[in-house]
Design a protein around this motif. Sequence first.
Motif, PDB file in Angstrom:
ATOM      1  N   ALA A 182       8.155 -12.172  -7.051  1.00 56.02           N
ATOM      2  CA  ALA A 182       9.507 -11.593  -6.636  1.00 56.02           C
ATOM      3  C   ALA A 182       9.806 -10.342  -7.146  1.00 56.02           C
ATOM      4  O   ALA A 182      10.605  -9.340  -6.796  1.00 56.02           O
ATOM      5  CB  ALA A 182      10.776 -12.450  -6.989  1.00 56.02           C
ATOM      6  N   VAL A 183       9.229  -9.888  -8.456  1.00 57.69           N
ATOM      7  CA  VAL A 183       9.356  -8.578  -9.275  1.00 57.69           C
ATOM      8  C   VAL A 183       8.641  -7.735  -8.494  1.00 57.69           C
ATOM      9  O   VAL A 183       9.287  -6.549  -8.160  1.00 57.69           O
ATOM     10  CB  VAL A 183       8.840  -8.727 -10.380  1.00 57.69           C
ATOM     11  CG1 VAL A 183       8.702  -7.312 -11.218  1.00 57.69           C
ATOM     12  CG2 VAL A 183       9.575  -9.711 -11.557  1.00 57.69           C
ATOM     13  N   ARG A 184       7.569  -7.857  -7.719  1.00 58.28           N
ATOM     14  CA  ARG A 184       6.935  -6.933  -6.930  1.00 58.28           C
ATOM     15  C   ARG A 184       7.884  -6.624  -5.608  1.00 58.28           C
ATOM     16  O   ARG A 184       8.048  -5.441  -5.374  1.00 58.28           O
ATOM     17  CB  ARG A 184       5.607  -7.587  -6.364  1.00 58.28           C
ATOM     18  CG  ARG A 184       4.983  -6.732  -5.142  1.00 58.28           C
ATOM     19  CD  ARG A 184       3.422  -7.427  -4.844  1.00 58.28           C
ATOM     20  NE  ARG A 184       3.563  -8.664  -4.878  1.00 58.28           N
ATOM     21  CZ  ARG A 184       3.538  -9.580  -3.944  1.00 58.28           C
ATOM     22  NH1 ARG A 184       4.085  -9.131  -2.560  1.00 58.28           N
ATOM     23  NH2 ARG A 184       3.418 -10.730  -3.896  1.00 58.28           N
ATOM     24  N   GLU A 185       8.456  -7.643  -5.142  1.00 56.82           N
ATOM     25  CA  GLU A 185       9.309  -7.424  -4.033  1.00 56.82           C
ATOM     26  C   GLU A 185      10.721  -6.574  -4.264  1.00 56.82           C
ATOM     27  O   GLU A 185      10.960  -5.792  -3.811  1.00 56.82           O
ATOM     28  CB  GLU A 185       9.901  -8.960  -3.406  1.00 56.82           C
ATOM     29  CG  GLU A 185       8.749  -9.434  -2.642  1.00 56.82           C
ATOM     30  CD  GLU A 185       9.165 -10.894  -2.205  1.00 56.82           C
ATOM     31  OE1 GLU A 185      10.623 -11.105  -2.179  1.00 56.82           O
ATOM     32  OE2 GLU A 185       8.328 -11.786  -1.663  1.00 56.82           O
ATOM     33  N   LEU A 186      11.067  -6.922  -5.525  1.00 57.33           N
ATOM     34  CA  LEU A 186      12.251  -6.126  -6.040  1.00 57.33           C
ATOM     35  C   LEU A 186      11.783  -4.588  -6.193  1.00 57.33           C
ATOM     36  O   LEU A 186      12.598  -3.753  -5.895  1.00 57.33           O
ATOM     37  CB  LEU A 186      12.744  -6.537  -7.284  1.00 57.33           C
ATOM     38  CG  LEU A 186      13.457  -8.016  -7.383  1.00 57.33           C
ATOM     39  CD1 LEU A 186      13.571  -8.715  -8.713  1.00 57.33           C
ATOM     40  CD2 LEU A 186      14.642  -7.877  -6.517  1.00 57.33           C
ATOM     41  N   VAL A 187      10.712  -4.497  -6.656  1.00 58.47           N
ATOM     42  CA  VAL A 187      10.218  -3.118  -6.850  1.00 58.47           C
ATOM     43  C   VAL A 187      10.042  -2.360  -5.711  1.00 58.47           C
ATOM     44  O   VAL A 187      10.563  -1.251  -5.206  1.00 58.47           O
ATOM     45  CB  VAL A 187       8.637  -2.954  -7.915  1.00 58.47           C
ATOM     46  CG1 VAL A 187       8.233  -1.652  -7.733  1.00 58.47           C
ATOM     47  CG2 VAL A 187       9.026  -3.339  -9.225  1.00 58.47           C
ATOM     48  N   LEU A 188       9.471  -3.058  -4.646  1.00 54.42           N
ATOM     49  CA  LEU A 188       9.241  -2.317  -3.281  1.00 54.42           C
ATOM     50  C   LEU A 188      10.534  -2.295  -2.396  1.00 54.42           C
ATOM     51  O   LEU A 188      10.522  -1.256  -1.924  1.00 54.42           O
ATOM     52  CB  LEU A 188       8.134  -3.280  -2.477  1.00 54.42           C
ATOM     53  CG  LEU A 188       6.723  -3.502  -3.123  1.00 54.42           C
ATOM     54  CD1 LEU A 188       5.904  -4.074  -2.213  1.00 54.42           C
ATOM     55  CD2 LEU A 188       6.082  -2.175  -3.208  1.00 54.42           C
ATOM     56  N   GLU A 189      11.296  -3.099  -2.789  1.00 54.78           N
ATOM     57  CA  GLU A 189      12.593  -2.806  -1.932  1.00 54.78           C
ATOM     58  C   GLU A 189      13.589  -1.788  -2.668  1.00 54.78           C
ATOM     59  O   GLU A 189      14.140  -1.078  -1.708  1.00 54.78           O
ATOM     60  CB  GLU A 189      13.419  -4.089  -1.839  1.00 54.78           C
ATOM     61  CG  GLU A 189      14.137  -4.332  -3.129  1.00 54.78           C
ATOM     62  CD  GLU A 189      15.309  -5.570  -2.954  1.00 54.78           C
ATOM     63  OE1 GLU A 189      16.294  -5.418  -3.700  1.00 54.78           O
ATOM     64  OE2 GLU A 189      14.976  -6.778  -2.426  1.00 54.78           O
ATOM     65  N   ARG A 190      13.233  -1.519  -3.655  1.00 51.33           N
ATOM     66  CA  ARG A 190      13.953  -0.363  -4.278  1.00 51.33           C
ATOM     67  C   ARG A 190      13.419   0.827  -4.026  1.00 51.33           C
ATOM     68  O   ARG A 190      14.259   1.841  -3.883  1.00 51.33           O
ATOM     69  CB  ARG A 190      14.273  -0.852  -5.852  1.00 51.33           C
ATOM     70  CG  ARG A 190      14.956   0.355  -6.680  1.00 51.33           C
ATOM     71  CD  ARG A 190      16.341   0.430  -6.375  1.00 51.33           C
ATOM     72  NE  ARG A 190      17.246   1.476  -6.586  1.00 51.33           N
ATOM     73  CZ  ARG A 190      17.786   1.597  -7.975  1.00 51.33           C
ATOM     74  NH1 ARG A 190      17.877   0.163  -8.693  1.00 51.33           N
ATOM     75  NH2 ARG A 190      18.430   2.399  -8.603  1.00 51.33           N
ATOM     76  N   ALA A 191      12.172   0.749  -4.220  1.00 54.58           N
ATOM     77  CA  ALA A 191      11.437   1.938  -3.726  1.00 54.58           C
ATOM     78  C   ALA A 191      11.553   2.322  -2.305  1.00 54.58           C
ATOM     79  O   ALA A 191      11.962   3.563  -1.992  1.00 54.58           O
ATOM     80  CB  ALA A 191      10.044   1.719  -3.984  1.00 54.58           C
ATOM     81  N   ALA A 192      11.793   1.547  -1.595  1.00 60.12           N
ATOM     82  CA  ALA A 192      12.126   1.845  -0.112  1.00 60.12           C
ATOM     83  C   ALA A 192      13.230   2.320   0.132  1.00 60.12           C
ATOM     84  O   ALA A 192      13.720   3.375   0.914  1.00 60.12           O
ATOM     85  CB  ALA A 192      11.781   0.487   0.736  1.00 60.12           C
ATOM     86  N   GLU A 252       0.781  -1.203  -0.205  1.00 60.34           N
ATOM     87  CA  GLU A 252       0.033   0.207  -0.001  1.00 60.34           C
ATOM     88  C   GLU A 252       0.660   1.438  -0.127  1.00 60.34           C
ATOM     89  O   GLU A 252       1.613   1.613   0.771  1.00 60.34           O
ATOM     90  CB  GLU A 252      -0.844   0.057   1.313  1.00 60.34           C
ATOM     91  CG  GLU A 252      -1.824  -1.097   1.257  1.00 60.34           C
ATOM     92  CD  GLU A 252      -1.238  -2.513   2.081  1.00 60.34           C
ATOM     93  OE1 GLU A 252      -0.284  -2.300   2.088  1.00 60.34           O
ATOM     94  OE2 GLU A 252      -2.147  -3.293   2.175  1.00 60.34           O
ATOM     95  N   GLY A 253       0.997   1.968  -1.321  1.00 65.07           N
ATOM     96  CA  GLY A 253       1.423   3.334  -1.225  1.00 65.07           C
ATOM     97  C   GLY A 253       3.187   3.138  -1.079  1.00 65.07           C
ATOM     98  O   GLY A 253       3.670   4.125  -1.326  1.00 65.07           O
ATOM     99  N   LEU A 254       3.760   2.069  -1.275  1.00 65.23           N
ATOM    100  CA  LEU A 254       5.069   1.895  -1.037  1.00 65.23           C
ATOM    101  C   LEU A 254       5.882   1.760  -2.217  1.00 65.23           C
ATOM    102  O   LEU A 254       7.208   1.531  -2.102  1.00 65.23           O
ATOM    103  CB  LEU A 254       5.464   0.656  -0.388  1.00 65.23           C
ATOM    104  CG  LEU A 254       4.896   0.710   1.190  1.00 65.23           C
ATOM    105  CD1 LEU A 254       5.413  -0.491   2.046  1.00 65.23           C
ATOM    106  CD2 LEU A 254       5.356   1.979   2.025  1.00 65.23           C
ATOM    107  N   ALA A 255       5.138   1.998  -3.385  1.00 75.05           N
ATOM    108  CA  ALA A 255       5.884   1.970  -4.823  1.00 75.05           C
ATOM    109  C   ALA A 255       6.648   3.249  -4.983  1.00 75.05           C
ATOM    110  O   ALA A 255       7.434   3.596  -5.797  1.00 75.05           O
ATOM    111  CB  ALA A 255       4.973   1.774  -5.861  1.00 75.05           C
ATOM    112  N   ALA A 256       6.067   4.179  -4.378  1.00 72.64           N
ATOM    113  CA  ALA A 256       6.826   5.665  -4.521  1.00 72.64           C
ATOM    114  C   ALA A 256       8.372   5.513  -4.499  1.00 72.64           C
ATOM    115  O   ALA A 256       8.866   4.947  -3.363  1.00 72.64           O
ATOM    116  CB  ALA A 256       6.122   6.554  -3.687  1.00 72.64           C
ATOM    117  N   PRO A 257       8.940   6.292  -5.037  1.00 70.41           N
ATOM    118  CA  PRO A 257       8.777   7.235  -5.942  1.00 70.41           C
ATOM    119  C   PRO A 257       8.469   6.858  -7.290  1.00 70.41           C
ATOM    120  O   PRO A 257       8.469   7.653  -8.092  1.00 70.41           O
ATOM    121  CB  PRO A 257      10.160   8.051  -6.156  1.00 70.41           C
ATOM    122  CG  PRO A 257      11.168   7.097  -5.881  1.00 70.41           C
ATOM    123  CD  PRO A 257      10.666   5.980  -5.005  1.00 70.41           C
TER     124      PRO A 257
END
Length: 394
Positions: free
Chosen positions: A335-345, A14-19
């Motif tokens: 895994a791709v979702r996790e990669l996006v969210l970890e990089r966003a964080a 939730e909301g964690l894809a930013a930026p």
Amino acid sequence: MSDQLRAAASPPAEGLAAPYDALLLLSFGGPEGPDDVVPFLENVTRGRGIPRERLKEVGQHYFGFGGVSPINGQNRELLDALRKDFAEHGLDLPVYWGNRNWAPYLTDVMREMAADGRRRIAVLATSAYASYSGCRQYRENLADALATLAEEGVAELPEVDKLRHYFNHPGFVQPMIDGVLAALESLPQEVRAGAHLAFTTHSIPTAAADTSGPVEEHTTGGEGGAYVKQHLDVARVIADAVRAETGTELPWELVYQSRSGAPHIPWLEPDVCDHLEALHGAGAPAVVMVPIGFVSDHMEVLYDLDTEATAKAAELGLPVARSATVGADPRFAAAVRELVLERAAAERGRPVERCALGLLGPSHDLCPVGCCPARAPRPAAAGVDSPYAWKGRA
């Protein structure tokens, strides 16, 4: 499942894809009919001076499959899997798809993304390991596309970040482990326990392999740098998991396929067909070919393994099976979702736990200077020395 194979819990979406406001699936591309084959190969080999008649000879691999590479269809399946996973986990992030060498072309898709107002784009390349052709060249293509948009007068260029190498992410590795177990089960029972595992990946020139990865991982004399090291680590994880599951330690080796180019230039060896001959001569009862270097069953897998290597095994009288690639497996989409969210964080300066199996740990986010150097100096996006680095990054 062993403790090593237990992925760290993925962060909530939730909301964690930013930026980030979009994900770009960046792939190689392939022909989708007989008339596409030679123009596609001209795109792939542009600047090398290869005669058209020679390209027609090379294209026979594609003509044997109706002139259609499976890679585009498989990318469509992966797009569907990503969008489904994102929706199920509340990640409101549009997913685009662009290719280096065939439609949809990367520059066209980047132009579309800019028109759609996408300003910060995470990029997933369909290549899991460090090498010039598997990483740096994609980054050069991104820089070329951005340069074209700038020449066209696009007022605000999108900013791009390539997601880290995912060769050792559990969502990439676990489906391959299951694929090996299924391939073993498909062999005759009397040869199963003595089967050898032949982990295969695309051969590349030894000079390119030696300079793969960050400078501190470069090697000399054909040792293979990060490219070989990463493949060996994944092969070891899979072999260990198969032993844990079956109770049998199967012999294994990393071998290569799909060599091209001038014969006088050294490439990584042994070739998979030569390896099958050697195993047969040594009395191996069966072989499972494990294409760990490929995300999906594209032409190198269908022709070089399923056609050519399988024919060689039949000629030898050697029972052989080929394990599945990851493709659009839901675990890979996750895994791709996790990669996006970890990089966003990480881009927001937040701590994040990164999933990685084996001994090498998670790869870098931002390619350092000298990482997988170009054959000739060219700008590359998504690196420390990129002319298109995020404006807010120090």
